[in-house]
Design a protein around this motif. Structure first.
Motif, PDB file in Angstrom:
ATOM      1  N   GLY A 125       0.804  -1.211   0.000  1.00  0.00           N
ATOM      2  CA  GLY A 125       0.000   0.000   0.000  1.00  0.00           C
ATOM      3  C   GLY A 125       0.838   1.262   0.000  1.00  0.00           C
ATOM      4  N   ILE A 126       1.909   1.279   0.802  1.00  0.00           N
ATOM      5  CA  ILE A 126       2.754   2.473   0.883  1.00  0.00           C
ATOM      6  C   ILE A 126       3.507   2.699  -0.421  1.00  0.00           C
ATOM      7  CG2 ILE A 126       4.783   3.447   2.021  1.00  0.00           C
ATOM      8  CD1 ILE A 126       3.828   2.189   4.613  1.00  0.00           C
ATOM      9  N   VAL A 127       4.101   1.636  -0.975  1.00  0.00           N
ATOM     10  CA  VAL A 127       4.857   1.777  -2.217  1.00  0.00           C
ATOM     11  C   VAL A 127       3.928   2.134  -3.374  1.00  0.00           C
ATOM     12  CG1 VAL A 127       6.313   0.571  -3.884  1.00  0.00           C
ATOM     13  CG2 VAL A 127       6.690   0.238  -1.437  1.00  0.00           C
ATOM     14  N   ALA A 128       2.743   1.514  -3.420  1.00  0.00           N
ATOM     15  CA  ALA A 128       1.802   1.807  -4.501  1.00  0.00           C
ATOM     16  C   ALA A 128       1.320   3.253  -4.445  1.00  0.00           C
ATOM     17  CB  ALA A 128       0.611   0.854  -4.433  1.00  0.00           C
ATOM     18  N   ALA A 129       1.291   3.828  -3.235  1.00  0.00           N
ATOM     19  CA  ALA A 129       0.854   5.218  -3.089  1.00  0.00           C
ATOM     20  C   ALA A 129       1.981   6.205  -3.336  1.00  0.00           C
ATOM     21  CB  ALA A 129       0.278   5.440  -1.694  1.00  0.00           C
ATOM     22  N   GLY A 130       3.176   5.691  -3.726  1.00  0.00           N
ATOM     23  CA  GLY A 130       4.294   6.568  -4.013  1.00  0.00           C
ATOM     24  C   GLY A 130       5.247   6.762  -2.863  1.00  0.00           C
ATOM     25  N   GLY A 131       5.093   5.982  -1.797  1.00  0.00           N
ATOM     26  CA  GLY A 131       5.954   6.122  -0.639  1.00  0.00           C
ATOM     27  C   GLY A 131       7.319   5.499  -0.853  1.00  0.00           C
ATOM     28  N   ASN A 132       8.247   5.827   0.033  1.00  0.00           N
ATOM     29  CA  ASN A 132       9.602   5.300  -0.037  1.00  0.00           C
ATOM     30  C   ASN A 132       9.611   3.843   0.396  1.00  0.00           C
ATOM     31  OD1 ASN A 132      12.381   4.649   0.896  1.00  0.00           O
ATOM     32  ND2 ASN A 132      12.763   6.786   0.339  1.00  0.00           N
ATOM     33  N   PRO A 133      10.277   2.951  -0.357  1.00  0.00           N
ATOM     34  CA  PRO A 133      10.313   1.530   0.045  1.00  0.00           C
ATOM     35  C   PRO A 133      10.943   1.313   1.416  1.00  0.00           C
ATOM     36  CG  PRO A 133      11.007   1.786  -2.236  1.00  0.00           C
ATOM     37  CD  PRO A 133      10.896   3.168  -1.668  1.00  0.00           C
ATOM     38  N   PHE A 134      11.941   2.135   1.766  1.00  0.00           N
ATOM     39  CA  PHE A 134      12.562   1.984   3.083  1.00  0.00           C
ATOM     40  C   PHE A 134      11.582   2.346   4.191  1.00  0.00           C
ATOM     41  CE2 PHE A 134      16.171   2.645   0.212  1.00  0.00           C
ATOM     42  CZ  PHE A 134      16.963   1.556   0.560  1.00  0.00           C
ATOM     43  N   ALA A 135      10.776   3.376   3.957  1.00  0.00           N
ATOM     44  CA  ALA A 135       9.741   3.730   4.929  1.00  0.00           C
ATOM     45  C   ALA A 135       8.702   2.627   5.028  1.00  0.00           C
ATOM     46  CB  ALA A 135       9.083   5.050   4.532  1.00  0.00           C
ATOM     47  N   ALA A 136       8.395   1.973   3.912  1.00  0.00           N
ATOM     48  CA  ALA A 136       7.431   0.871   3.928  1.00  0.00           C
ATOM     49  C   ALA A 136       7.970  -0.307   4.732  1.00  0.00           C
ATOM     50  CB  ALA A 136       7.120   0.436   2.494  1.00  0.00           C
TER      51      ALA A 136
END
Length: 238
Positions: A62-73
């Motif tokens: 969900g985080i990566v698909a929304a444009g978030g940083n993979p490390f934050a995910a």
């Protein structure tokens, strides 16, 4: 392995089987969501084998698909899985003393396996329920993810099928029997209240961690109160 299946009675085996089936459906949902969000087919399958943590996997996608940083995910997924620390203390006796069994058992740890283990009175049944549920869910989850990943384009909108509701429904069914105990109601109510209040303000996954305040409240309520020291009996005069 044979001793595990011999220890399970028919009712327990049936309940474990139903949970495995429900998790298989959730796995289909996860595989479909991951591929529908732009991940390659192999990505959800590798994550399911190596991570094997449904909530963290959903959060990562969900985080990566929304444009978030993979490390934050990844960090968010690790934060969600910190609940496994108290789980390990609660069911450490089911793993035995061998490091291989402890590593394998830790990898198979989930909300469902812990719930089934804690519901058993004897150590032998706790161990059998944990390993049977853990192995069953691991196989069914990964099989579901495989199916969902290849069918992602066809069922990318999981709201149509309601598959995303299977996971919370399973957890609710596991928790309901525990509410018969009056001592368990206060921690559950406090945890639910904390999660509901925090949900509009915090990212997904963090409200679940705040629900652990209910566990702390329950532990404090169960602490034995100090008993007053008995008064010394009067000694008779010689």
């Amino acid at each position: 392995m044979r001793s595990i299946w011999r220890t399970l009675d028919r009712a327990l085996a049936r309940d474990i089987g139903l949970v495995c089936l429900a998790d298989c459906l959730v796995g289909v949902s996860y595989g479909a969501i991951a591929v529908g969000s732009g991940f390659p087919v192999w990505a959800p399958m590798v994550m399911s084998l190596l991570v094997f943590a449904g909530a963290s996997q959903f959060m990562f996608v969900g985080i990566v698909a929304a444009g978030g940083n993979p490390f934050a995910a990844v960090l968010a997924g690790l934060l969600v899985n910190t609940r496994h620390l108290p789980f390990g203390f609660a069911i450490g006796d089911v793993f035995g003393k061998r490091w291989g069994a402890r590593l394998a058992g830790s990898h198979l740890m989930s909300d469902e396996t812990v719930a089934f283990a804690l519901a058993q009175d004897e150590v032998r049944r706790r161990r059998a329920a944990y390993w049977a549920c853990g192995l069953g869910i691991f196989v069914c989850w990964n099989a579901g993810v495989l199916v969902g990943a290849f069918a992602g384009s066809a069922i990318s909108d999981t709201d149509v099928f309601g598959l995303d509701a299977a996971f919370p429904a399973v957890l609710l069914a596991l928790v309901l029997p525990s509410l018969r105990d009056k001592a368990a109601r206060l921690p559950v109510l406090l945890g639910v209240l904390a999660a509901l209040v925090a949900t509009p303000f915090l990212p997904a996954g963090l409200p679940v961690l705040l629900a652990l305040v209910g566990v702390l409240a329950g532990a404090a309520a169960r602490e034995p109160k100090p008993q007053p020291a008995p008064e010394p009996e009067p000694q008779e005069a010689c």
